[in-house]
Design a protein around this motif. Structure first.
Motif, mmCIF file in Angstrom:
data_model
loop_
_atom_site.group_PDB
_atom_site.id
_atom_site.type_symbol
_atom_site.label_atom_id
_atom_site.label_comp_id
_atom_site.label_asym_id
_atom_site.label_seq_id
_atom_site.Cartn_x
_atom_site.Cartn_y
_atom_site.Cartn_z
ATOM 1 N N TYR A 261 0.810 -1.225 0.000
ATOM 2 C CA TYR A 261 0.000 0.000 0.000
ATOM 3 C C TYR A 261 0.841 1.272 0.000
ATOM 4 O O TYR A 261 0.441 2.284 -0.563
ATOM 5 C CB TYR A 261 -0.922 0.012 1.221
ATOM 6 C CG TYR A 261 -2.111 -0.912 1.102
ATOM 7 C CD1 TYR A 261 -3.016 -0.816 0.045
ATOM 8 C CD2 TYR A 261 -2.358 -1.884 2.074
ATOM 9 C CE1 TYR A 261 -4.115 -1.659 -0.052
ATOM 10 C CE2 TYR A 261 -3.456 -2.724 1.987
ATOM 11 C CZ TYR A 261 -4.332 -2.609 0.923
ATOM 12 O OH TYR A 261 -5.421 -3.441 0.822
ATOM 13 N N GLN B 115 -6.789 3.660 -1.734
ATOM 14 C CA GLN B 115 -8.162 3.526 -1.216
ATOM 15 C C GLN B 115 -8.958 2.518 -2.046
ATOM 16 O O GLN B 115 -9.705 1.701 -1.501
ATOM 17 C CB GLN B 115 -8.888 4.885 -1.212
ATOM 18 C CG GLN B 115 -8.214 5.983 -0.402
ATOM 19 C CD GLN B 115 -7.700 5.504 0.939
ATOM 20 O OE1 GLN B 115 -8.319 4.712 1.646
ATOM 21 N NE2 GLN B 115 -6.506 5.986 1.305
ATOM 22 N N ARG C 284 -7.695 -0.972 -1.250
ATOM 23 C CA ARG C 284 -8.167 -1.374 0.093
ATOM 24 C C ARG C 284 -9.634 -1.794 0.034
ATOM 25 O O ARG C 284 -10.043 -2.765 0.682
ATOM 26 C CB ARG C 284 -7.988 -0.218 1.087
ATOM 27 C CG ARG C 284 -6.543 -0.003 1.496
ATOM 28 C CD ARG C 284 -6.413 1.140 2.444
ATOM 29 N NE ARG C 284 -6.926 0.820 3.764
ATOM 30 C CZ ARG C 284 -7.373 1.718 4.634
ATOM 31 N NH1 ARG C 284 -7.385 3.004 4.315
ATOM 32 N NH2 ARG C 284 -7.797 1.338 5.802
ATOM 33 N N MET D 96 -9.840 -5.132 -1.494
ATOM 34 C CA MET D 96 -9.385 -6.130 -0.513
ATOM 35 C C MET D 96 -10.464 -6.382 0.550
ATOM 36 O O MET D 96 -10.643 -7.513 1.000
ATOM 37 C CB MET D 96 -8.086 -5.672 0.157
ATOM 38 C CG MET D 96 -6.882 -5.802 -0.728
ATOM 39 S SD MET D 96 -6.526 -7.538 -1.092
ATOM 40 C CE MET D 96 -6.093 -7.415 -2.802
ATOM 41 N N LEU D 97 -11.154 -5.331 0.894
ATOM 42 C CA LEU D 97 -12.257 -5.499 1.849
ATOM 43 C C LEU D 97 -13.306 -6.459 1.278
ATOM 44 O O LEU D 97 -13.770 -7.372 1.964
ATOM 45 C CB LEU D 97 -12.884 -4.127 2.135
ATOM 46 C CG LEU D 97 -13.981 -4.078 3.194
ATOM 47 C CD1 LEU D 97 -13.386 -4.345 4.580
ATOM 48 C CD2 LEU D 97 -14.681 -2.712 3.188
ATOM 49 N N THR E 184 -6.452 -4.869 4.684
ATOM 50 C CA THR E 184 -6.795 -3.471 4.408
ATOM 51 C C THR E 184 -5.927 -2.486 5.196
ATOM 52 O O THR E 184 -6.031 -1.276 4.993
ATOM 53 C CB THR E 184 -8.279 -3.204 4.760
ATOM 54 O OG1 THR E 184 -8.491 -3.604 6.114
ATOM 55 C CG2 THR E 184 -9.210 -3.977 3.845
#
Ligand SMILES: Cc1cc2nc3c(=O)[nH]c(=O)nc-3n(C[C@H](O)[C@H](O)[C@H](O)COP(=O)(O)O)c2cc1C
Length: 198
Positions: A137, A146, A149, A152-153, A159
């Motif tokens: 990241y 963002q 992330r 990935m969430l 995250t």
């Protein structure tokens, strides 16, 4: 002398932005160089190959990264040039993405990016595999960070914005390199499918 006999050695190419595909291509090169003399892998963003170089290779190896659902544009251009060859050498294709961190997504059928790439260019690769890349990241700009992330969430990945994980399975890369060597010696003639990740 046949076309095959006149062919030189493996020709390795990669398309990268953050360097993981280059590292994978260099690892394959290191393995193959133990058995044959060949040139180091070339960055397609710097040196698009001449058609004559492609045609002369005994096998063509492409390691290409995915960004936002697609392989990098230089990989697409490369495959279009490959497809236009009258007598294309066998192709060993490796896609690098984060989806492939899941074992079921490491094959040409299981990995949607790889599957679509093969279909779009109407390829018949001798080998096709997806390798998991790196998630770092801190390298990414704010917006990319963002978005990734958020992805990935949704896909149950990390995250934490400090995350820096290399997901690449180097034993799987070794196996890919061994299969490339086998292709050249004629030992392996069937398409490769990875069904498990170590
Ligand atoms: C901006 C950006 C977009 C990405 N998009 C995807 C994606 O759509 N699907 C995926 O599985 N991985 C995606 N990734 C993960 C990369 O494929 C992974 O980090 C890979 O290691 C990058 O290869 P490279 O280091 O050779 O550029 C993305 C990474 C970045 C930085």
């Amino acid at each position: 002398m046949s076309t095959t006999n006149r062919r030189r050695g493996a020709a390795l190419y990669y398309a990268t932005r953050d360097g993981q595909s280059r590292r994978i291509a260099e690892h394959i090169f290191g393995r193959l160089a133990q058995c044959e003399t060949l040139s180091p892998p070339k960055d397609l963003a710097l040196t698009p190959p001449a058609a004559a170089d492609l045609a002369a290779a005994s096998v063509i190896v492409l390691v290409a990264a995915v960004r936002y659902g697609k392989h990098l544009p230089e990989a697409d251009r490369f495959l279009a040039a490959y497809r236009s060859l009258a007598s294309p050498p066998p192709l060993a294709l490796a896609s690098v993405n984060l989806t492939a961190r899941k074992p079921a997504k490491t094959t040409a059928t299981g990995n949607a990016y790889l599957r679509k790439l093969i279909a779009r260019h109407r390829l018949a690769p001798a080998l096709a595999v997806a390798f998991a890349g790196r998630l770092d990241y801190r390298r990414y700009g704010w917006l990319d960070r963002q978005i990734i992330r958020f992805i990935m969430l949704l896909t149950r990945g990390p995250t934490d914005p400090e995350t820096n994980v290399e997901y690449t399975s180097w034993p799987a890369v070794d196996e890919f390199a061994a299969r490339i060597a086998g292709l050249q010696s004629g030992a392996i003639l069937h398409p490769m499918t990875h069904t498990s990740k170590r």
